[in-house]
Scaffold this motif. Structure first.
Motif, PDB file in Angstrom:
ATOM      1  N   UNK A 243     -13.078  -4.517 -37.971  1.00 21.75           N
ATOM      2  CA  UNK A 243     -12.285  -5.328 -39.226  1.00 21.75           C
ATOM      3  C   UNK A 243     -12.707  -4.383 -40.613  1.00 21.75           C
ATOM      4  N   UNK A 244     -13.846  -4.579 -40.999  1.00 24.30           N
ATOM      5  CA  UNK A 244     -13.761  -4.692 -42.559  1.00 24.30           C
ATOM      6  C   UNK A 244     -14.188  -3.665 -43.216  1.00 24.30           C
ATOM      7  N   UNK A 245     -14.746  -2.615 -42.164  1.00 17.18           N
ATOM      8  CA  UNK A 245     -14.298  -0.700 -42.832  1.00 17.18           C
ATOM      9  C   UNK A 245     -13.253  -0.470 -42.883  1.00 17.18           C
ATOM     10  N   UNK A 246     -11.997  -1.105 -41.102  1.00 17.06           N
ATOM     11  CA  UNK A 246     -10.762  -0.788 -41.514  1.00 17.06           C
ATOM     12  C   UNK A 246      -9.579  -1.617 -42.832  1.00 17.06           C
ATOM     13  N   UNK A 247     -10.610  -2.655 -43.312  1.00 18.96           N
ATOM     14  CA  UNK A 247      -9.745  -2.951 -44.819  1.00 18.96           C
ATOM     15  C   UNK A 247     -10.565  -2.251 -45.403  1.00 18.96           C
ATOM     16  N   UNK A 248     -11.478  -2.087 -45.687  1.00 22.06           N
ATOM     17  CA  UNK A 248     -12.081  -1.273 -47.133  1.00 22.06           C
ATOM     18  C   UNK A 248     -11.511   0.088 -47.508  1.00 22.06           C
TER      19      UNK A 248
END
Length: 760
Positions: free
Chosen positions: A454-459
């Protein structure tokens, strides 16, 4: 002023590269001062060990150090032998695929998106298609050779340093840490500096022919990225199959069935396992990150060539991507001193924070460095051309593009660390799930991997949005370069892990004390996390690089827009989204097939060699090494062929629009699967180590080594091995390689592609 600026640029880039090479050689020299032993013709080894006051009670330092030297030699010989055999196969591939590039591009006549009478024009000089074919082929061969060299040099320093790290652990964990980290630094700086130097020299040599035809020059240079990634793919897949076959065999039979330590010398697969750490996690990883660096540089250079930089022949502005990499070498050099000279590691709890501090320090310093080079190298305002439209851009826009890529990489790295380090709750929850068996361990591990996306994709999404808004596709390309600008530091902390892992294995096999093994285990545990962080950087940068290459491909192929509602594009999209699953299935089955043979061989030796389990007889290490070698070389070909042939088949038979859909689908699904697989495997590995270390009350409550809980953790780790070290890291190469291959062959696809649709 422009002449002075160009002169400084022509000087600074090679000087930075040579400084990086010099610093790497200095670190190698410092590592070499740790003496193991040396051969002579009379008795095989002369005593040249450590001082008398460092003797451990009850342990013969001379005997132990000779054992360390023998084990190191066996690992080095096994790794070198495998790589030379693998490179023979890759040499044949380089020749065949180089011929394909030359023939395909040489058959293009009169192709241009601007309806010019021939491929390239400079004044009244018409440059034939054969020139582009020739220089693209040469660039491909240079990229392939540099990629192979990067992996090989990394393997040599790793096998040179592993026993030295083991022996330094007798003086304290701080000494061992410095030796392992300096060894990783050698690889990091050699790769970054060699890649920059070869690319810089290639550009200047090609420029003798192309002159001011920047578009033609940098289109041919894209072959450099193709060569680097194609070698990286086979290196990652072949090395990953090798190391995981040995690792699975050693764990399932040794740990689970025979209840002996991981690196026990009685285990027949132990040497193959240690060799695999070097050919997969060092040589394969080095080629992988070199491919990312080469492709991001080539993407940025090509997109810039069709901007106002190319029209005004501004060499310094055109060289902005290379200047960023040059500044990165200087920044990483300063950052390294914080780990080796300015701060001292005094206990095991300081190891992982020191490595994480390297990432933060390099990011902060590089942000300042980017600001300096952005205002030095770029005009205050310039024009970028993006899909037929013009965009006015200021130099500070590009500063923000590079910086957001750099900081997005840090976010991805720290997120990866949170989900794969046993210092945090996600991995501890996975370890706790082992209380009820391997099934719940697998369920928790898979859930962790999915959530960690989740967080890597948002980044990545934020980095794409901001960089594209500020500087179109060029902004995305330099954002990817920003994420890789501190590649020397990233590689240093990544290579540190396998070196420490080998050091622990050597300590176990040499019969060193439990205290030494505890120190090497602490180094290895931190290395597992940093290796996962390195994979996160590679996957994140692959997403940005692939998108930039995708934009360059669409521009070069003359596609006005990619409409996903058209059947041609949509079938490409769903097929492209399927490819990472197909590729993962092939690589995982390859690991499984090789591991099956390894497990059978290890069981056979335990059952048929009298006194092996009691330690009275030596196992047949060579046969296990042969099984891994044969299996990896045989099994790496089908997955590699799938990736290399897909763009050629899609572009030739279905056309440029269908291929655009394939690239988009592979990018979207490949990034998700790669992050999930890498983090799931890393979490299972560290959950096992969390139980084995027993460093907390919670860990001790789960049970000692050999307990049912520990065996469940070992099974989870075994399942995760092909995910984190074969399929996961190979997927980021898949999406980059398909994109850069499509760009290289874009002229051919645009003129001769879509044969099937033409027939219909």
């Amino acid at each position: 002023m422009s002449a002075l600026s160009e002169g400084l640029t022509q000087l600074l880039i090679p000087v930075a590269a040579l400084v990086g090479i010099g610093f790497a050689l200095l670190q190698w020299f410092l590592v070499s001062r740790v003496k193991v032993s040396s051969k002579d013709s009379s008795n095989g080894y002369k005593q040249k060990l450590i001082e008398d006051d460092e003797e451990e009670e009850g342990i013969n330092n001379l005997e132990v150090s000779i054992k360390c030297a023998e084990i190191q030699h066996a690992i080095s010989v096994g790794a070198t032998s495998f790589l030379f055999t693998e490179y023979k196969y890759l040499g044949i591939f380089m020749g065949v695929f180089g011929a394909i590039i030359f023939l395909f591009l040489g058959s293009v006549r009169g192709f241009s998106t601007k309806s010019e009478p021939c491929t390239y024009n400079q004044g009244n000089t018409c440059k034939p298609a054969l020139a582009n074919a020739f220089f693209s082929t040469v660039a491909f061969l240079l990229g392939a050779f540099t990629s192979v060299l990067s992996g090989f040099l990394g393997m040599k320093i790793a096998t040179y340093a592993n026993a030295r790290t083991t022996l330094e652990a007798r003086k304290g964990v701080g000494k061992a840490f410095i030796t392992a980290f300096r060894s990783g630094t050698v690889m990091g700086f050699l790769l970054a500096a060699n890649g920059l130097l070869v690319l810089y020299v290639s550009i200047n040599l090609f420029k003798l022919y192309y002159g001011d035809d920047w578009e033609g020059l940098y289109e041919s240079i894209t072959g450099y990225g193709l060569g680097g990634s194609s070698m990286a793919l086979f290196g990652r897949v072949g090395g990953g199959i090798y190391t995981k076959a040995a690792d699975v065999g050693a764990d399932l039979v040794g740990k689970v069935e025979r209840n002996i330590p991981e690196d026990d010398p009685r285990n027949p697969a132990v040497i193959a396992d240690n060799v695999g750490d070097n050919v997969g996690d060092i040589a394969g990883m080095g080629s992988d990150l070199f491919g990312s660096y080469a492709e991001s540089s080539c993407a940025a250079l090509f997109v810039a060539s069709i901007s106002s930089f190319g029209i005004s022949h501004d060499f310094t502005a055109m060289s902005y991507p290379l200047i960023i990499s040059s500044m990165g070498i200087v920044v990483c050099l300063i950052t390294t001193l914080f780990a080796t000279d300015l701060f001292e590691i005094k206990n095991v709890s300081e190891i992982e924070p020191s490595l994480k501090r390297q990432l933060l320090i390099s990011t902060v310093l590089m942000t300042a460095g980017i600001a300096v080079v952005s205002f030095f190298a770029l005009p205050s305002e310039f024009t970028l051309f993006n899909f037929g439209t013009e965009k006015e851009v200021k130099n500070w826009h590009l500063f923000f593009c590079v910086a957001i890529g750099l900081w997005a990489g840090l976010v991805i790295g720290y997120t990866t660390e949170y989900y794969t380090s046993n210092a945090y709750s996600p991995v501890q929850d996975v370890a706790d799930s082992c209380r009820t068996g391997a099934a719940t361990n697998v369920i928790f591990g898979l859930a962790l991997g999915y959530k960690s996306v989740i967080i890597p994709i948002f980044a990545i999404a934020i980095a794409i949005y901001v960089s594209f808004s500020l500087a179109a596709m060029y902004g995305i390309a330099v954002a990817a370069l920003g994420m890789l600008s501190t590649i020397a530091t990233g590689l240093a902390i990544d290579a540190y892990g396998p070196i420490s892992d080998n050091a622990g294995g050597i300590a176990e096999m040499a019969g060193m004390s439990h205290k030494i093994r505890e120190r090497t285990d602490a180094l290895d545990a931190a290395g597992n996390t940093t290796a996962a962080i390195g994979k996160g950087f590679a996957i994140g940068s692959a997403a940005l690089v692939s998108l930039a290459l995708f934009g360059a491909y669409v521009s070069r192929a003359g596609i006005k827009s990619v409409d996903l509602l058209t059947p041609k594009a949509f079938i490409g999209l769903i097929i492209g989204a399927m490819l990472p699953y197909w590729f993962s299935a092939m690589t995982m089955k390859s690991v499984g097939s090789a591991a099956l043979k390894m497990v059978e061989e290890v069981r056979r030796q335990f059952n048929t060699i009298p006194g092996l389990i009691e330690g009275r007889a030596k196992p047949d290490y060579a046969n296990c090494v042969k099984i891994s070698t044969d299996a990896s070389l045989r099994e790496m070909i089908p997955p590699g062929a799938l990736v290399m042939l897909t763009p050629l088949i899609a572009g030739t038979f279905f056309g440029v629009e269908t291929l655009a859909g394939v690239l988009a689908g592979a990018l979207v699904s490949g990034v998700q699967v790669a992050i999930s697989a890498s983090n799931t495997g890393g979490a299972w590995d560290n959950a096992k180590k969390y139980i084995e270390a027993g460093a907390s009350e919670h860990a001790r409550a789960l049970g000692p080594k050999g307990s049912d809980c520990h065996k469940a953790a070992v099974i989870g780790d075994t399942i995760g091995d092909p995910l984190k070290d074969t399929s996961g890291p190979s997927l980021n190469i898949l999406i980059k390689l398909m994109a850069v291959e499509s760009l290289v062959f874009a002229p051919f696809f645009a003129t001769h592609g879509g044969l099937l649709f033409k027939l219909l």
